[in-house]
Design a protein around this motif. Structure first.
Motif, PDB file in Angstrom:
ATOM      1  N   ILE A   1      10.408   5.635  -2.954  1.00  0.00           N
ATOM      2  CA  ILE A   1       8.982   6.033  -2.545  1.00  0.00           C
ATOM      3  C   ILE A   1       8.874   5.260  -0.852  1.00  0.00           C
ATOM      4  O   ILE A   1       8.184   5.777   0.004  1.00  0.00           O
TER       5      ILE A   1
ATOM      6  N   GLU B   1       7.476   7.224   2.311  1.00  0.00           N
ATOM      7  CA  GLU B   1       5.941   6.996   2.652  1.00  0.00           C
ATOM      8  C   GLU B   1       5.932   7.141   3.976  1.00  0.00           C
ATOM      9  O   GLU B   1       4.911   7.903   4.526  1.00  0.00           O
TER      10      GLU B   1
ATOM     11  N   TYR C   1       6.358  13.539  -4.130  1.00  0.00           N
ATOM     12  CA  TYR C   1       5.740  12.576  -5.174  1.00  0.00           C
ATOM     13  C   TYR C   1       5.236  12.937  -6.130  1.00  0.00           C
ATOM     14  O   TYR C   1       5.742  12.652  -7.383  1.00  0.00           O
TER      15      TYR C   1
ATOM     16  N   GLY D   1      -0.124   4.077  -3.145  1.00  0.00           N
ATOM     17  CA  GLY D   1      -0.367   5.542  -2.128  1.00  0.00           C
ATOM     18  C   GLY D   1       0.256   6.565  -2.846  1.00  0.00           C
ATOM     19  O   GLY D   1       0.077   7.565  -2.612  1.00  0.00           O
TER      20      GLY D   1
ATOM     21  N   ALA E   1      -1.138  10.350  -2.532  1.00  0.00           N
ATOM     22  CA  ALA E   1      -0.372  11.601  -2.017  1.00  0.00           C
ATOM     23  C   ALA E   1      -0.187  12.747  -2.950  1.00  0.00           C
ATOM     24  O   ALA E   1      -0.061  13.854  -2.756  1.00  0.00           O
TER      25      ALA E   1
END
Length: 592
Positions: free
Chosen positions: A416, A420, A473, A488, A492
């Motif tokens: 991740i 990002e 995601y 986050g 997402a």
């Protein structure tokens, strides 16, 4: 046709691979030579016994290889050559120069048959070009080319006269295509420039009348101008009758098919031409193939276009000045349609993308005020949508490269943290793209009605791009729900699911883009609906979705829509079956 229904031909070898019994081969050859079998004779063949003995011993299905070492004199006299060097026996007796063919120019009987067949095909092509073309003869390999106008007899057909969009052509030009009526093409021409060319911007409205007059002088039997005019009429008729092939009854021919079949018969002579007008013909033909929901045939045409473009663009000085703007528009069409197809199909890349960074963006076609006859242009040169789509397509290509090719290959495991910054930058570029849209095509991102078709289509494309950016995601959370606790991730996932819902909640809006995007849109609908279905079965992701009853209604409408489109192509039928089965399993899971 689709890859799912692409058939593989089986070929027999030409050297003795026929496994039929000798008697059956003999009987087959005997019949070919004008003899008949007796019904009362069982397996015996009635005829000359010497012929039967010869037939039963020789493999007549294929020509025998013969001695090919013979001088030119013996070949011309059709006499046996002993192959003597430096002179054969016959040339020695005749005191003639003995010349043998160079190695590598050897032809056996099978080779001669191939050459004879090629000559026959070439003769047929020439005779077809020289003879009047009828609608029935234009069916070609696509589909039955039933005319949308009633076929007429030879006298009626010859009595009709071609007409332009601004007046009638003198009666010295008889109708060359029996069954076609060019006297009422004005609505189709205007429909093309108002409803079709807006997607492709590949035909200059200022030169339409010039192309049409050239096509008339050629009898619509040859030349790029004839092909362009026929394809404009085919796409214009498709646009005139609703733009979506899904609205045509199953047993009815697609709108514009008769014009397209005529254009299809001209394309073989344009394949070997390496100029912008022939490339333009291939792009227009590919556009009609996409309307017919035939992506693989469209790709074949585009691949040929790409080869022409790469040869032309490698020496740009060879492109005539008056065709510079057209060459750029043909290029962007080839790149965008090919990119759409490669995103869904595992096909070879043509290599046309190598010119993307150096290719200038399209500008307006130069206006030609002194058109012959003072004709007005049948439409405007609309570029807003075309430019917006080019920018979005380039962004989609970056998304595909950075997220789905680069990130996953560089990381030994999904991260991740590595995703990002890439997703954030791409989302920022998508927002900048939207903010820079001019008002004619700038759609409301809120749930408000769009002003026109182009706004509706761009809005769907916008949310599709956003879905693709944040989809990893969702996949990560579905694989491991603990990932949702990372910073986050849930935000997402919310952006991704919201973009999915915006594409699916009003499924009929996709009809506005069916002419250029029906096939791509159907596959996108399947992808987004499967993603949403899986999210409803995950506690973390389900909390980010609308209520269950609303989701059930959205998914049910998606299933119905794909069922309505399933008859158009086997790949869409497969999509419909997958979504329907997935929804049945989801409902069973939800009841547990």
């Amino acid at each position: 046709m689709d890859p799912a229904i692409t058939s593989h031909s089986r070929h027999r070898e030409s050297n003795g691979s026929d496994r039929r019994p000798a008697l059956k081969r003999a009987r087959s050859s005997f019949e070919k030579n004008g003899h008949t079998e007796s019904a009362d004779s069982g397996n015996e063949i009635i005829g000359d016994e010497s012929n039967l003995r010869r037939i039963s011993t020789d493999p007549l299905d294929y020509p025998r290889r013969r001695a090919i070492i013979a001088c030119e004199i013996c070949r011309s006299r059709k006499s046996r050559c002993d192959g003597g060097r430096p002179k054969c026996k016959l040339c020695t007796e005749l005191n003639a120069e003995c010349v043998y063919r160079e190695p590598g120019i050897k032809l056996d009987a099978g080779d001669k048959l191939i050459l004879e067949q090629l000559s026959r095909i070439e003769g047929l092509l020439h005779s077809n070009l020289a003879a009047p073309v009828t609608v029935g003869a234009l069916a070609g390999p696509i589909s039955p080319a039933t005319s949308n106008t009633a076929s007429t007899g030879p006298e009626d057909g010859m009595a009709k006269r071609l007409s332009t969009t601004s007046g009638t052509v003198p009666t010295a030009n008889p109708l060359p295509l029996n069954g076609f009526d060019f006297s009422n093409i004005t609505p189709y021409v205007h429909s093309f420039f108002d409803r079709v060319n807006v997607w492709y911007a590949v035909v200059n409205p200022h030169v339409w009348h010039s192309h049409y007059r050239t096509a008339i002088s050629q009898g619509f039997r040859s030349g790029a101008e004839s092909c362009i005019c026929l394809l404009v009429l085919a796409l214009g008729q498709a646009g005139h009758y609703g733009q979506s092939i899904s609205r045509i009854p199953h047993n009815s021919p697609p709108a514009g098919m008769s014009y397209f079949a005529a254009a299809w018969s001209l394309l073989p002579n344009l394949i070997t031409r390496n100029d912008i007008l022939s490339a333009q013909c291939h792009v227009l033909a590919a556009a009609y193939m996409m309307y017919l929901v035939r992506p693989l045939e469209a790709w074949n045409l585009l691949y040929n276009t790409s080869m022409k473009l790469q040869l032309l663009l490698s020496s740009p000085d060879n492109i005539p000045v008056q065709h510079k703007e057209l060459s750029e528009r043909v290029y962007w069409n080839a790149l965008m349609i090919e990119s759409d197809l490669l995103a869904e199909l595992d096909l070879p890349h043509s290599g046309v993308v190598q010119f993307e960074e150096s290719m200038r963006l399209p500008r307006s076609f130069p206006y030609e005020s002194s058109t012959p006859g003072g004709d007005e242009s049948p439409g405007n040169d609309e570029l807003w949508y075309f430019l917006a789509e080019i920018a979005l397509r380039r962004l989609l290509n970056r998304v595909s490269h950075l997220i789905y090719s680069y990130t996953y290959k560089r990381s030994s495991s999904f991260s991740i943290a590595s995703l990002e910054p890439v997703a954030a930058e791409l989302d920022y570029q998508l927002t900048q793209w939207y903010e820079s849209l001019p008002s004619p095509v700038k759609f409301p991102r809120e749930r408000l009605p769009a002003s026109n078709q182009t706004q509706t289509v761009l809005r769907l494309r916008y949310f599709a791009c956003r879905t693709i950016i944040f989809r990893p995601y969702i996949q990560a959370v579905l694989a491991d729900e603990n990932v949702a606790n990372e910073h986050g991730v849930q935000e997402a996932c919310r952006k991704c699911l919201e973009a999915c819902i915006r594409q699916l909640e009003c499924i009929s809006a996709h009809h506005d883009g069916h002419l250029p995007y029906l096939w791509q849109g159907a596959l996108s609908i399947m992808s987004q609906s499967l993603l949403v279905m899986s999210a409803t079965l995950n506690n973390t992701l389900a909390a980010l979705l609308p209520p269950a009853h609303q989701m059930n209604a959205i998914i049910a409408e998606v299933v119905n829509e794909l069922d309505r489109l399933a008859h158009l192509a086997p790949s869409i039928q497969l999509c419909a079956e997958m979504v329907r089965e997935a929804e049945e399993r989801r409902q069973m899971w939800m009841k547990r």
